[in-house]
Scaffold this motif. Structure first.
Motif, PDB file in Angstrom:
ATOM      1  N   GLU A 178       0.839  -1.200   0.000  1.00 50.90           N
ATOM      2  CA  GLU A 178       0.000   0.000   0.000  1.00 50.90           C
ATOM      3  C   GLU A 178       0.875   1.251   0.000  1.00 50.90           C
ATOM      4  N   HIS A 179       0.372   2.278  -0.641  1.00 46.24           N
ATOM      5  CA  HIS A 179       1.079   3.557  -0.666  1.00 46.24           C
ATOM      6  C   HIS A 179       0.226   4.633   0.005  1.00 46.24           C
ATOM      7  N   ALA A 180       0.878   5.609   0.569  1.00 48.74           N
ATOM      8  CA  ALA A 180       0.183   6.682   1.265  1.00 48.74           C
ATOM      9  C   ALA A 180      -0.778   7.400   0.315  1.00 48.74           C
ATOM     10  N   PRO A 181      -1.892   7.894   0.824  1.00 51.44           N
ATOM     11  CA  PRO A 181      -2.876   8.595  -0.021  1.00 51.44           C
ATOM     12  C   PRO A 181      -2.287   9.769  -0.798  1.00 51.44           C
ATOM     13  N   ASP A 182      -1.259  10.418  -0.233  1.00 51.99           N
ATOM     14  CA  ASP A 182      -0.667  11.559  -0.920  1.00 51.99           C
ATOM     15  C   ASP A 182       0.441  11.159  -1.896  1.00 51.99           C
ATOM     16  N   ASN A 183       0.667   9.848  -2.035  1.00 52.29           N
ATOM     17  CA  ASN A 183       1.657   9.360  -3.004  1.00 52.29           C
ATOM     18  C   ASN A 183       0.962   9.255  -4.362  1.00 52.29           C
ATOM     19  N   LYS A 184       1.022  10.316  -5.133  1.00 54.53           N
ATOM     20  CA  LYS A 184       0.237  10.397  -6.365  1.00 54.53           C
ATOM     21  C   LYS A 184       0.686   9.406  -7.425  1.00 54.53           C
ATOM     22  N   HIS A 185       1.906   8.899  -7.328  1.00 48.70           N
ATOM     23  CA  HIS A 185       2.400   7.958  -8.330  1.00 48.70           C
ATOM     24  C   HIS A 185       2.341   6.505  -7.854  1.00 48.70           C
ATOM     25  N   LYS A 186       1.867   6.310  -6.626  1.00 51.51           N
ATOM     26  CA  LYS A 186       1.762   4.957  -6.051  1.00 51.51           C
ATOM     27  C   LYS A 186       3.046   4.166  -6.286  1.00 51.51           C
ATOM     28  N   SER A 187       4.148   4.809  -5.977  1.00 53.38           N
ATOM     29  CA  SER A 187       5.468   4.239  -6.238  1.00 53.38           C
ATOM     30  C   SER A 187       6.398   4.481  -5.058  1.00 53.38           C
ATOM     31  N   GLY A 188       7.171   3.451  -4.721  1.00 49.57           N
ATOM     32  CA  GLY A 188       8.221   3.618  -3.736  1.00 49.57           C
ATOM     33  C   GLY A 188       9.515   4.034  -4.415  1.00 49.57           C
ATOM     34  N   THR A 189      10.561   4.146  -3.641  1.00 46.50           N
ATOM     35  CA  THR A 189      11.858   4.529  -4.189  1.00 46.50           C
ATOM     36  C   THR A 189      12.964   3.965  -3.314  1.00 46.50           C
ATOM     37  N   GLN A 190      14.097   3.675  -3.911  1.00 47.20           N
ATOM     38  CA  GLN A 190      15.253   3.193  -3.151  1.00 47.20           C
ATOM     39  C   GLN A 190      15.823   4.319  -2.293  1.00 47.20           C
ATOM     40  N   ALA A 191      16.528   3.901  -1.242  1.00 43.46           N
ATOM     41  CA  ALA A 191      17.293   4.882  -0.478  1.00 43.46           C
ATOM     42  C   ALA A 191      18.392   5.443  -1.374  1.00 43.46           C
ATOM     43  N   LYS A 192      18.807   6.653  -1.083  1.00 41.74           N
ATOM     44  CA  LYS A 192      19.786   7.344  -1.926  1.00 41.74           C
ATOM     45  C   LYS A 192      21.151   6.666  -1.837  1.00 41.74           C
ATOM     46  N   ASN A 193      21.515   6.011  -2.900  1.00 43.72           N
ATOM     47  CA  ASN A 193      22.828   5.383  -3.042  1.00 43.72           C
ATOM     48  C   ASN A 193      23.051   5.212  -4.539  1.00 43.72           C
ATOM     49  N   HIS A 194      23.717   6.175  -5.146  1.00 43.91           N
ATOM     50  CA  HIS A 194      23.806   6.231  -6.598  1.00 43.91           C
ATOM     51  C   HIS A 194      24.529   5.020  -7.198  1.00 43.91           C
ATOM     52  N   LEU A 195      25.554   4.530  -6.525  1.00 39.58           N
ATOM     53  CA  LEU A 195      26.284   3.382  -7.061  1.00 39.58           C
ATOM     54  C   LEU A 195      25.378   2.151  -7.101  1.00 39.58           C
ATOM     55  N   TRP A 196      24.698   1.876  -5.983  1.00 37.34           N
ATOM     56  CA  TRP A 196      23.801   0.724  -5.938  1.00 37.34           C
ATOM     57  C   TRP A 196      22.623   0.914  -6.890  1.00 37.34           C
ATOM     58  N   ALA A 197      22.120   2.137  -6.970  1.00 36.40           N
ATOM     59  CA  ALA A 197      20.992   2.402  -7.861  1.00 36.40           C
ATOM     60  C   ALA A 197      21.371   2.135  -9.312  1.00 36.40           C
ATOM     61  N   ASP A 212       7.540  10.737 -11.494  1.00 29.25           N
ATOM     62  CA  ASP A 212       7.326  12.163 -11.305  1.00 29.25           C
ATOM     63  C   ASP A 212       7.924  12.983 -12.448  1.00 29.25           C
ATOM     64  N   LYS A 213       9.024  12.483 -13.019  1.00 33.33           N
ATOM     65  CA  LYS A 213       9.699  13.202 -14.102  1.00 33.33           C
ATOM     66  C   LYS A 213      10.074  12.212 -15.213  1.00 33.33           C
ATOM     67  N   PRO A 214       9.074  11.680 -15.916  1.00 32.37           N
ATOM     68  CA  PRO A 214       9.345  10.671 -16.944  1.00 32.37           C
ATOM     69  C   PRO A 214      10.113  11.207 -18.150  1.00 32.37           C
ATOM     70  N   TYR A 215      10.271  12.518 -18.207  1.00 25.81           N
ATOM     71  CA  TYR A 215      11.018  13.127 -19.309  1.00 25.81           C
ATOM     72  C   TYR A 215      12.535  13.085 -19.066  1.00 25.81           C
ATOM     73  N   LEU A 216      12.957  12.598 -17.916  1.00 19.46           N
ATOM     74  CA  LEU A 216      14.389  12.487 -17.635  1.00 19.46           C
ATOM     75  C   LEU A 216      14.909  11.124 -18.086  1.00 19.46           C
ATOM     76  N   PRO A 217      16.004  11.060 -18.841  1.00 17.76           N
ATOM     77  CA  PRO A 217      16.601   9.768 -19.197  1.00 17.76           C
ATOM     78  C   PRO A 217      17.215   9.107 -17.970  1.00 17.76           C
ATOM     79  N   TRP A 218      17.503   7.820 -18.080  1.00 13.99           N
ATOM     80  CA  TRP A 218      17.983   7.071 -16.913  1.00 13.99           C
ATOM     81  C   TRP A 218      19.235   7.686 -16.320  1.00 13.99           C
ATOM     82  N   TRP A 219      20.097   8.231 -17.164  1.00 15.53           N
ATOM     83  CA  TRP A 219      21.383   8.737 -16.684  1.00 15.53           C
ATOM     84  C   TRP A 219      21.280  10.109 -16.032  1.00 15.53           C
TER      85      TRP A 219
END
Length: 226
Positions: A178-197, A212-219
């Motif tokens: 379940e995601h919080a009601p204010d989570n408009k994208h119903k999506s979680g996210t990893q903790a900030k760790n760029h190497l692991w990500a 939230d920003k689908p116009y950004l490429p993966w990099w």
């Protein structure tokens, strides 16, 4: 704007394609040493490059590989096809349906069941009988040219593991539960760790940020991670 800045997405896509092809060509010619850790490291490297192909095709679906629509589509078709003969124009509407109807019954990537049922549903969405036929034909051709263990270890197995990698880090972890009601994208996210990500799934563990920003490429996804 320099040539590199203007064409950065295309150059990064080409780098992934060339790295995948060069690595595969090299590995298909190597003598497999089952006792060497390098053998298993090579499998993981090839898996990561397969994932990079699919992520590039995904970025093409969002139109962010190239500003030139034709070039963007061509790269999308090529990278999707190199990943087990996926058909770009079949994936395209399904992925946009995922973004429009995330974590609902209309989301083709979502499944309310357990992990195994969800993974099975995911595979059914992305694997077709024509793909399996083409893979079977390719396997039988490749094993005539190269040792069968090389074909299995470096062409077939990495693609299978990459499918699991994409599902686990890019679909299951961010959308389960379940995601919080204010989570408009119903999506979680990893903790900030760029190497692991990057290693886990080309920053797509930063999944809320992607929705939230689908116009950004993966990099560039890491730049918006807080």
């Amino acid at each position: 704007m320099t040539f590199f800045q203007k064409n950065q997405g295309v150059l990064i896509a080409l780098a992934i394609i060339i790295a995948w092809f060069s690595s595969l060509t090299f590995l298909l010619h190597q003598v497999v040493n089952w006792a060497s850790p390098a053998t298993y490291l090579f499998i993981l490297v090839q898996m990561h490059l397969y994932t990079g192909l699919f992520i590039t095709a995904h970025d093409a679906m969002h139109g962010v590989v190239s500003r030139n629509k034709k070039i963007n589509q061509i790269i999308g078709v090529i990278t999707a096809g190199l990943f087990a003969y996926n058909y770009y124009y079949r994936l395209l509407p399904r992925h946009h349906a995922h973004h429009r109807h995330v974590a609902t019954d209309q989301d083709p990537d979502y499944h309310g069941g357990n992990f195994v049922a969800w993974y099975y549903s995911f595979l059914k969405q992305y694997i077709t009988w024509p793909q399996l036929l083409l893979m079977a034909i390719s396997f039988n051709v490749l094993k005539v040219i190269f040792p069968v263990e090389n074909v299995v270890l470096y062409w077939m197995l990495p693609a299978i593991i990459a499918t699991f990698q994409l599902f686990y880090f890019g679909t299951y972890l961010p959308h389960r539960g379940e995601h919080a009601p204010d989570n408009k994208h119903k999506s979680g996210t990893q903790a900030k760790n760029h190497l692991w990500a990057f290693l886990s799934c080309y920053f797509f563990g930063y999944h809320y940020e992607h929705h939230d920003k689908p116009y950004l490429p993966w990099w560039q996804l890491y730049k918006v991670k807080t």
